[in-house]
Design a protein around this motif. Structure first.
Motif, PDB file in Angstrom:
ATOM      1  N   UNK A  50      11.366  -2.630  -1.743  1.00 23.98           N
ATOM      2  CA  UNK A  50      10.881  -3.648  -0.805  1.00 23.98           C
ATOM      3  C   UNK A  50       9.581  -3.196  -0.150  1.00 23.98           C
ATOM      4  N   UNK A  51       9.539  -1.911   0.195  1.00 26.04           N
ATOM      5  CA  UNK A  51       8.347  -1.367   0.841  1.00 26.04           C
ATOM      6  C   UNK A  51       7.167  -1.376  -0.134  1.00 26.04           C
ATOM      7  N   UNK A  56       2.073  -3.636  -1.932  1.00 23.95           N
ATOM      8  CA  UNK A  56       1.218  -4.225  -2.968  1.00 23.95           C
ATOM      9  C   UNK A  56       0.684  -5.586  -2.508  1.00 23.95           C
ATOM     10  N   UNK A  57       1.570  -6.438  -2.013  1.00 26.89           N
ATOM     11  CA  UNK A  57       1.169  -7.793  -1.633  1.00 26.89           C
ATOM     12  C   UNK A  57       0.131  -7.819  -0.518  1.00 26.89           C
ATOM     13  N   UNK A  58       0.202  -6.861   0.396  1.00 24.03           N
ATOM     14  CA  UNK A  58      -0.691  -6.919   1.553  1.00 24.03           C
ATOM     15  C   UNK A  58      -1.820  -5.896   1.533  1.00 24.03           C
ATOM     16  N   UNK A  92       3.059   8.267  -0.192  1.00 19.02           N
ATOM     17  CA  UNK A  92       2.814   8.152  -1.630  1.00 19.02           C
ATOM     18  C   UNK A  92       2.576   6.708  -2.081  1.00 19.02           C
ATOM     19  N   UNK A  93       2.605   5.761  -1.153  1.00 21.24           N
ATOM     20  CA  UNK A  93       2.360   4.373  -1.519  1.00 21.24           C
ATOM     21  C   UNK A  93       0.940   4.218  -2.054  1.00 21.24           C
ATOM     22  N   UNK A  94       0.767   3.283  -2.959  1.00 21.94           N
ATOM     23  CA  UNK A  94      -0.547   3.066  -3.568  1.00 21.94           C
ATOM     24  C   UNK A  94      -1.576   2.659  -2.534  1.00 21.94           C
ATOM     25  N   UNK A  95      -2.805   3.099  -2.760  1.00 19.25           N
ATOM     26  CA  UNK A  95      -3.910   2.773  -1.876  1.00 19.25           C
ATOM     27  C   UNK A  95      -4.414   1.365  -2.151  1.00 19.25           C
ATOM     28  N   UNK A  96      -5.013   0.729  -1.145  1.00 20.87           N
ATOM     29  CA  UNK A  96      -5.637  -0.575  -1.376  1.00 20.87           C
ATOM     30  C   UNK A  96      -6.806  -0.453  -2.351  1.00 20.87           C
ATOM     31  N   UNK A  97      -7.192  -1.565  -2.925  1.00 25.70           N
ATOM     32  CA  UNK A  97      -8.345  -1.599  -3.799  1.00 25.70           C
ATOM     33  C   UNK A  97      -9.610  -1.267  -3.020  1.00 25.70           C
TER      34      UNK A  97
END
Length: 100
Positions: A50-51, A56-58, A92-97
């Motif tokens: 969920x996190x 990703x969405x935001x 470790x969450x993906x970084x924004x573009x």
């Protein structure tokens, strides 16, 4: 109503740890947006998937900045420590573009 009560208790938790009122407000706002995104899920049902979806969405999609993402990560990490009594590393969450 339960989430609102827990968020108010979380505010007290933050204030007890000497977070400023401004930081508390930012963290609570970030958490409210996340909980609204999760719709009717209970906090105890939140998992890393969920996190990641929210991240990703935001953030990865470029809707919000890296600093806002870090604010959310800090808020959620502290909230999970408050709610579940465990420290969670969400860095470790993906970084924004990149916005070049």
């Amino acid at each position: 109503m339960e989430k609102e009560n827990r968020l108010e208790e979380f505010r007290e938790f933050l204030l007890d740890r000497n977070y400023s009122e401004r930081s508390c407000s930012h963290y609570l706002f970030s958490l409210q947006k996340f909980f609204n995104y999760l719709d009717s899920r209970k906090v105890t049902e939140i998992n890393f998937g969920h996190i990641e979806d929210y991240n990703y969405d935001f953030f990865v999609s470029g809707r919000y900045s890296r600093s806002y993402q870090l604010q959310f990560i800090n808020a959620l990490s502290l909230y999970l420590e408050f709610e579940r009594g465990v420290k969670v590393n969400l860095k470790s969450l993906r970084l924004p573009l990149s916005r070049r």
